[in-house]
Structure formats: C-alpha cells, structure tokens
Motif scaffolding. Structure first.
Motif, short mmCIF file in Angstrom:
data_model
loop_
_atom_site.label_atom_id
_atom_site.label_comp_id
_atom_site.label_asym_id
_atom_site.label_seq_id
_atom_site.Cartn_x
_atom_site.Cartn_y
_atom_site.Cartn_z
N GLY A 223 0.81 -1.21 0.00
CA GLY A 223 0.00 0.00 0.00
C GLY A 223 0.85 1.26 0.00
O GLY A 223 1.99 1.27 0.43
N PHE A 224 0.27 2.31 -0.51
CA PHE A 224 0.95 3.60 -0.57
C PHE A 224 1.12 4.17 0.83
O PHE A 224 0.18 4.21 1.61
N ASN A 225 2.33 4.62 1.14
CA ASN A 225 2.62 5.21 2.44
C ASN A 225 2.86 6.71 2.23
O ASN A 225 3.93 7.13 1.82
N GLY A 226 1.83 7.49 2.50
CA GLY A 226 1.90 8.93 2.28
C GLY A 226 3.00 9.61 3.07
O GLY A 226 3.67 10.52 2.58
N SER A 227 3.23 9.16 4.28
CA SER A 227 4.29 9.76 5.11
C SER A 227 5.65 9.55 4.49
O SER A 227 6.48 10.47 4.45
#
Length: 102
Positions: free
Chosen positions: A3-7
């Motif tokens: 999954g995409f990790n925005g942080s």
C-alpha cells in the motif's frame, strides 16, 4: 507494491527538495546558467543523495524522477521551464530553487 505510504512519500519529497536547493545553490554561486543538461545533472545528484542516505524507500525515490514524466532534452541550451505547462516534480523543484536562490 504494498500500500501507498503517504508519510514516506512526503518524506522523500521534502528531502529531495532540500537536496535540490543545496545543489542549485552551489551551481548558482558558481555562475552556471540553467540548461537542460544541468537540470539532468542536478536531478541525478539529488536522487543519488537520497539513495546514498539509505533510509528512504527506493520506490518513492523513483516516483520523483523526471524519466517517469516523459522526454526532457539533454542539451546545453538554456532550459525554458516557464514555457512548459506541466513539469515533473523534481524539475519543478529545480526551477523554483533556481529562481529563488539568487
């Protein structure tokens, strides 16, 4: 890809911006005109700095590269970035830093 990790993505973006600013300052101080070839050199140096740090996810670093955007010429002509409608993130950072740090 997990999954995409925005942080993590924003950490890469922030650190890339900082690296670009330092590199641009060095070139501007030396009196270099911003050419398309120099845009590539600054991008390469900044990306390499992030890779060498070793603490950021390489997937997010790759997302910042201009090659994901399309063709950016590698010529010694002045880079007319103002005429471009859309720019890759790293090229926008270079443009902003070059116009700010003088």
């Amino acid at each position: 890809m997990e999954g995409f990790n925005g942080s993590e993505f924003f950490a890469v973006k922030h650190r890339l911006s900082f690296a670009v600013s330092q590199i641009v300052e060095r070139y501007r101080t030396a009196g270099h005109v911003l050419t398309w070839r120099l845009v590539h050199e600054i991008e390469k140096e900044a990306i390499d700095a992030l890779k060498k740090a070793g603490d950021l996810d390489a997937r997010y670093i790759r997302m910042m590269r201009s090659s994901r955007w399309g063709y950016v010429p590698k010529v010694d002509e002045p880079a007319d970035l103002e005429a471009q409608e859309e720019l890759p993130e790293v090229v926008s950072m270079i443009q902003d830093a070059y116009h700010t740090l003088h």
